[in-house]
Enzyme design. Structure first.
Site, PDB file in Angstrom:
ATOM      1  N   PHE A 122      -4.675  12.946  -7.473  1.00 33.35           N
ATOM      2  CA  PHE A 122      -5.590  11.787  -7.470  1.00 33.35           C
ATOM      3  C   PHE A 122      -6.987  11.957  -7.585  1.00 33.35           C
ATOM      4  O   PHE A 122      -7.247  12.619  -6.533  1.00 33.35           O
ATOM      5  CB  PHE A 122      -4.841  10.748  -6.384  1.00 33.35           C
ATOM      6  CG  PHE A 122      -5.534   9.395  -6.237  1.00 33.35           C
ATOM      7  CD1 PHE A 122      -5.178   8.393  -7.302  1.00 33.35           C
ATOM      8  CD2 PHE A 122      -6.512   9.173  -5.178  1.00 33.35           C
ATOM      9  CE1 PHE A 122      -5.526   7.322  -7.245  1.00 33.35           C
ATOM     10  CE2 PHE A 122      -7.041   7.842  -5.345  1.00 33.35           C
ATOM     11  CZ  PHE A 122      -6.452   6.885  -6.239  1.00 33.35           C
ATOM     12  N   LEU A 124     -10.195  10.485  -7.435  1.00 32.70           N
ATOM     13  CA  LEU A 124     -11.207   9.442  -7.374  1.00 32.70           C
ATOM     14  C   LEU A 124     -12.433   9.760  -6.778  1.00 32.70           C
ATOM     15  O   LEU A 124     -13.434   9.544  -7.405  1.00 32.70           O
ATOM     16  CB  LEU A 124     -10.556   8.346  -6.399  1.00 32.70           C
ATOM     17  CG  LEU A 124     -11.413   7.108  -6.268  1.00 32.70           C
ATOM     18  CD1 LEU A 124     -11.446   6.136  -7.409  1.00 32.70           C
ATOM     19  CD2 LEU A 124     -10.563   6.252  -5.183  1.00 32.70           C
ATOM     20  N   GLU A 126     -15.819  11.640  -5.615  1.00 26.14           N
ATOM     21  CA  GLU A 126     -16.988  12.252  -6.086  1.00 26.14           C
ATOM     22  C   GLU A 126     -17.906  12.834  -4.986  1.00 26.14           C
ATOM     23  O   GLU A 126     -17.920  12.226  -4.156  1.00 26.14           O
ATOM     24  CB  GLU A 126     -17.706  11.540  -7.363  1.00 26.14           C
ATOM     25  CG  GLU A 126     -16.547  11.369  -8.247  1.00 26.14           C
ATOM     26  CD  GLU A 126     -17.223  10.527  -9.498  1.00 26.14           C
ATOM     27  OE1 GLU A 126     -18.590  10.226  -9.430  1.00 26.14           O
ATOM     28  OE2 GLU A 126     -16.433  10.048 -10.402  1.00 26.14           O
ATOM     29  N   SER A 131     -16.356   6.377   0.214  1.00 29.97           N
ATOM     30  CA  SER A 131     -15.923   5.061   0.731  1.00 29.97           C
ATOM     31  C   SER A 131     -16.216   4.179  -0.467  1.00 29.97           C
ATOM     32  O   SER A 131     -15.587   3.033  -0.952  1.00 29.97           O
ATOM     33  CB  SER A 131     -16.580   5.029   1.765  1.00 29.97           C
ATOM     34  OG  SER A 131     -16.197   5.667   2.751  1.00 29.97           O
ATOM     35  N   GLU A 364      -8.008   8.609   2.242  1.00 28.31           N
ATOM     36  CA  GLU A 364      -7.292   7.657   1.664  1.00 28.31           C
ATOM     37  C   GLU A 364      -7.887   6.175   2.480  1.00 28.31           C
ATOM     38  O   GLU A 364      -7.181   5.309   2.781  1.00 28.31           O
ATOM     39  CB  GLU A 364      -5.598   7.642   1.949  1.00 28.31           C
ATOM     40  CG  GLU A 364      -5.111   8.696   1.198  1.00 28.31           C
ATOM     41  CD  GLU A 364      -3.535   8.542   0.702  1.00 28.31           C
ATOM     42  OE1 GLU A 364      -3.035   7.381   0.751  1.00 28.31           O
ATOM     43  OE2 GLU A 364      -3.177   9.742   0.365  1.00 28.31           O
TER      44      GLU A 364
HETATM   45  N1  COS Z   1      -4.764  -4.586  -4.968  1.00 27.10           N
HETATM   46  C1  COS Z   1      -5.493  -4.880  -6.358  1.00 27.10           C
HETATM   47  N2  COS Z   1      -6.792  -5.260  -6.679  1.00 27.10           N
HETATM   48  C2  COS Z   1      -7.483  -4.793  -5.562  1.00 27.10           C
HETATM   49  C3  COS Z   1      -7.051  -4.385  -4.367  1.00 27.10           C
HETATM   50  C4  COS Z   1      -5.874  -4.168  -4.191  1.00 27.10           C
HETATM   51  N3  COS Z   1      -5.610  -3.798  -2.919  1.00 27.10           N
HETATM   52  N4  COS Z   1      -8.419  -4.146  -3.683  1.00 27.10           N
HETATM   53  C5  COS Z   1      -9.284  -4.696  -4.628  1.00 27.10           C
HETATM   54  N5  COS Z   1      -8.968  -5.149  -5.778  1.00 27.10           N
HETATM   55  C6  COS Z   1      -9.406  -5.442  -6.866  1.00 27.10           C
HETATM   56  C7  COS Z   1     -10.329  -6.663  -6.435  1.00 27.10           C
HETATM   57  O1  COS Z   1      -9.507  -7.922  -6.374  1.00 27.10           O
HETATM   58  C8  COS Z   1     -11.560  -6.889  -7.366  1.00 27.10           C
HETATM   59  O2  COS Z   1     -11.056  -7.220  -8.697  1.00 27.10           O
HETATM   60  P1  COS Z   1     -11.780  -8.672  -9.278  1.00 27.10           P
HETATM   61  O3  COS Z   1     -13.172  -7.916  -9.721  1.00 27.10           O
HETATM   62  O4  COS Z   1     -11.151  -8.957 -10.386  1.00 27.10           O
HETATM   63  O5  COS Z   1     -12.120  -9.480  -8.209  1.00 27.10           O
HETATM   64  C9  COS Z   1     -11.708  -5.304  -7.789  1.00 27.10           C
HETATM   65  O6  COS Z   1     -10.471  -4.626  -7.387  1.00 27.10           O
HETATM   66  C10 COS Z   1     -12.933  -4.954  -6.881  1.00 27.10           C
HETATM   67  O7  COS Z   1     -12.770  -4.997  -5.652  1.00 27.10           O
HETATM   68  P2  COS Z   1     -13.834  -5.118  -4.473  1.00 27.10           P
HETATM   69  O8  COS Z   1     -14.888  -6.209  -5.033  1.00 27.10           O
HETATM   70  O9  COS Z   1     -13.377  -5.193  -3.208  1.00 27.10           O
HETATM   71  O10 COS Z   1     -14.320  -3.783  -4.535  1.00 27.10           O
HETATM   72  P3  COS Z   1     -15.396  -2.962  -3.452  1.00 27.10           P
HETATM   73  O11 COS Z   1     -16.434  -1.995  -4.636  1.00 27.10           O
HETATM   74  O12 COS Z   1     -16.476  -3.769  -2.943  1.00 27.10           O
HETATM   75  O13 COS Z   1     -14.779  -1.697  -2.667  1.00 27.10           O
HETATM   76  C11 COS Z   1     -13.478  -1.037  -0.863  1.00 27.10           C
HETATM   77  C12 COS Z   1     -13.736  -2.221  -1.965  1.00 27.10           C
HETATM   78  C13 COS Z   1     -14.682  -0.553   0.170  1.00 27.10           C
HETATM   79  C14 COS Z   1     -12.153  -1.393  -0.018  1.00 27.10           C
HETATM   80  C15 COS Z   1     -12.925   0.094  -1.764  1.00 27.10           C
HETATM   81  O14 COS Z   1     -14.126   0.729  -2.692  1.00 27.10           O
HETATM   82  C16 COS Z   1     -12.146   1.201  -1.068  1.00 27.10           C
HETATM   83  O15 COS Z   1     -11.247   1.094  -0.766  1.00 27.10           O
HETATM   84  N6  COS Z   1     -12.840   2.345  -0.738  1.00 27.10           N
HETATM   85  C17 COS Z   1     -12.351   3.614   0.036  1.00 27.10           C
HETATM   86  C18 COS Z   1     -11.795   4.384  -0.924  1.00 27.10           C
HETATM   87  C19 COS Z   1     -10.944   5.396  -0.599  1.00 27.10           C
HETATM   88  O16 COS Z   1      -9.780   5.131   0.145  1.00 27.10           O
HETATM   89  N7  COS Z   1     -11.079   6.454  -0.968  1.00 27.10           N
HETATM   90  C20 COS Z   1     -10.350   7.639  -0.584  1.00 27.10           C
HETATM   91  C21 COS Z   1      -9.947   8.257  -1.734  1.00 27.10           C
HETATM   92  S1  COS Z   1      -8.311   8.863  -1.937  1.00 27.10           S
HETATM   93  S2  COS Z   1      -8.047  10.348  -0.623  1.00 27.10           S
END
Ligand code: COS
Length: 384
Positions: A122, A124, A126, A131, A364
């Protein structure tokens, strides 16, 4: 949802035996060599571990979330590096295809993933987007029937072994947020991909991460997941949501293992003329760990059941990841404390777990990201 208790029990018995007889005895060697022996990898494939979550129609076992959790609780009873080898294929590496892929994409890749012939990673994170995943800078610019990918992905689990990457890249550079991101299935042998040297990590030796660099990498347009641009961030979020329950189950399994090791040590180790297990201050540590393990176990199973029922589990998945990973850290700390000086010495093994589990609070989605997801969901629902 448990579909067929007998079949599940047979699978769990086989996994438990494999963990006990093959993985636990190999833990120290794998930590020493930073390599999982080929015969163990072959046995993992034969057990069907790579195909756990791939639906039966594509050659996998098609387990439900609850069944997956039960298998991860069993797999957690050994060094987490073993789970990591098939974890990205079962989880974040393949779920994008499964959840949002086209039928042709599923038919092409899922059967190869199910057998372990192809390992999925996966991609994602960078260098400047961790975060804040939506700020990623890797670009995929459409040129005719291809996309040209440029950028660097960081800390990519299983990158050195990957046959395919689920890659999140920006197809619309005008849109700097989540809406400009698309997801692709990129075959690892595509020209223009370089996998960096393996990262030197605090723990989880045997599990490998590395940078993946894309330089004018030509990816066929057919590799766009679901065939639609701009959906990649959502795909990543859906994948991570499920992955958080999976990781939480592993946290519970590893915590159970550390607690068992600490309990056995406390019974054997004598000080002041009696086993240290008879001292109430040691008992308090064991009791606190047991209560927290039980709480996390109950949460994980509950969240898995809710997901199987088709309910929205965004909040529950983050609650599980937050609580179980932090719980696991506390249990590891208490286990080292119970081992005393031996807890700091590599030969006793517990210090290795202490280092291994530190990752759970980071990947994650960090604990702080889980807090943000939970709180945002609460506020959003309350304001509806
Ligand atoms: N399922 C489906 N859609 C989702 C979702 C989920 N669980 N979470 C968010 N979305 C959608 C939102 O609904 C939004 O859609 P719309 O624009 O149509 O409303 C879109 O995705 C963007 O979501 P959001 O505005 O919440 O994005 P942010 O940039 O504010 O980020 C966080 C939210 C911080 C929660 C996200 O960036 C995150 O999870 N970061 C951590 C990343 C991570 O886990 N990295 C580890 C890498 S893998 S080891």
């Amino acid at each position: 949802m448990i579909r067929d208790p007998q079949t599940l029990q047979a699978l769990l018995d086989a996994v438990e035996r494999f963990v006990r007889e093959r993985l636990v005895p190999a833990e120290a060697q794998v930590a020493e060599t930073d390599d999982i022996p080929d015969d163990i990898v072959r046995e993992m494939k034969a057990l069907g571990l790579f195909g756990l979550t791939v639906p039966e129609e594509y050659g996998g076992l098609g387990v439900t979330m609850e069944e997956e959790v039960m298998v991860m609780l069993a797999m957690g009873q050994t060094s987490p590096c073993f789970r990591s080898l098939f974890g990205t294929t079962v989880g974040i590496g393949s779920q994008g295809i499964l959840i949002d892929g086209t039928e042709a994409q599923k038919k092409k890749y899922l059967p190869l993933l199910a057998t372990g012939e192809l390992i999925a990673s996966f991609a994602l994170t960078e260098p400047d987007a961790g975060s804040d995943a939506a700020s990623l800078r890797t670009t995929a610019i459409r040129e005719g029937d291809h996309y040209i990918v440029n950028g660097t992905k960081r800390f990519i689990t299983n990158a050195p072994h990957a046959g395919i990457f689920t890659l999140m890249a920006r197809t619309n550079p005008e849109d700097k947020g989540a809406g400009g991101v698309s997801a692709f299935i990129v075959e690892a042998n595509t020209p223009g991909i370089t996998v960096g040297v393996k990262d030197r990590k605090m723990g989880q030796r045997g599990a490998h991460t590395a940078d993946v660099i894309f330089e004018d990498c030509k990816v066929p347009a057919a590799q766009l997941i679901g065939g639609r641009e701009g959906q990649g961030f959502k795909t990543a979020m859906k994948v991570l949501e499920k992955g958080r329950i999976h990781i939480a189950a592993i946290c519970v399994g590893v915590a159970e293992r550390m607690q068992r090791d600490a309990l056995n040590y406390a019974i054997e180790r004598k000080q002041f003329g009696q086993p240290i297990a008879e001292f109430q201050l040691v008992q308090a540590m064991l009791a606190d760990s047991q209560a927290e393990i039980y709480a996390a176990r109950s949460m994980v199973i509950d969240a898995a059941r809710r997901r199987d029922e088709g309910r929205n589990v965004s909040t529950e998945a983050s609650c599980c990841k937050l609580f179980a990973s932090e719980m696991c850290g506390r249990v590891a700390d208490r286990a080292v404390q119970i081992f005393g000086g031996a807890g700091y010495i590599a030969d006793y093994g517990i210090e290795r777990f202490y280092r291994d589990v530190r990752l759970f609070r980071l990947y994650e989605g960090t604990t702080q990201i889980q807090q943000i997801v939970i709180a945002r969901n609460l506020v959003r629902e309350a304001m509806r």
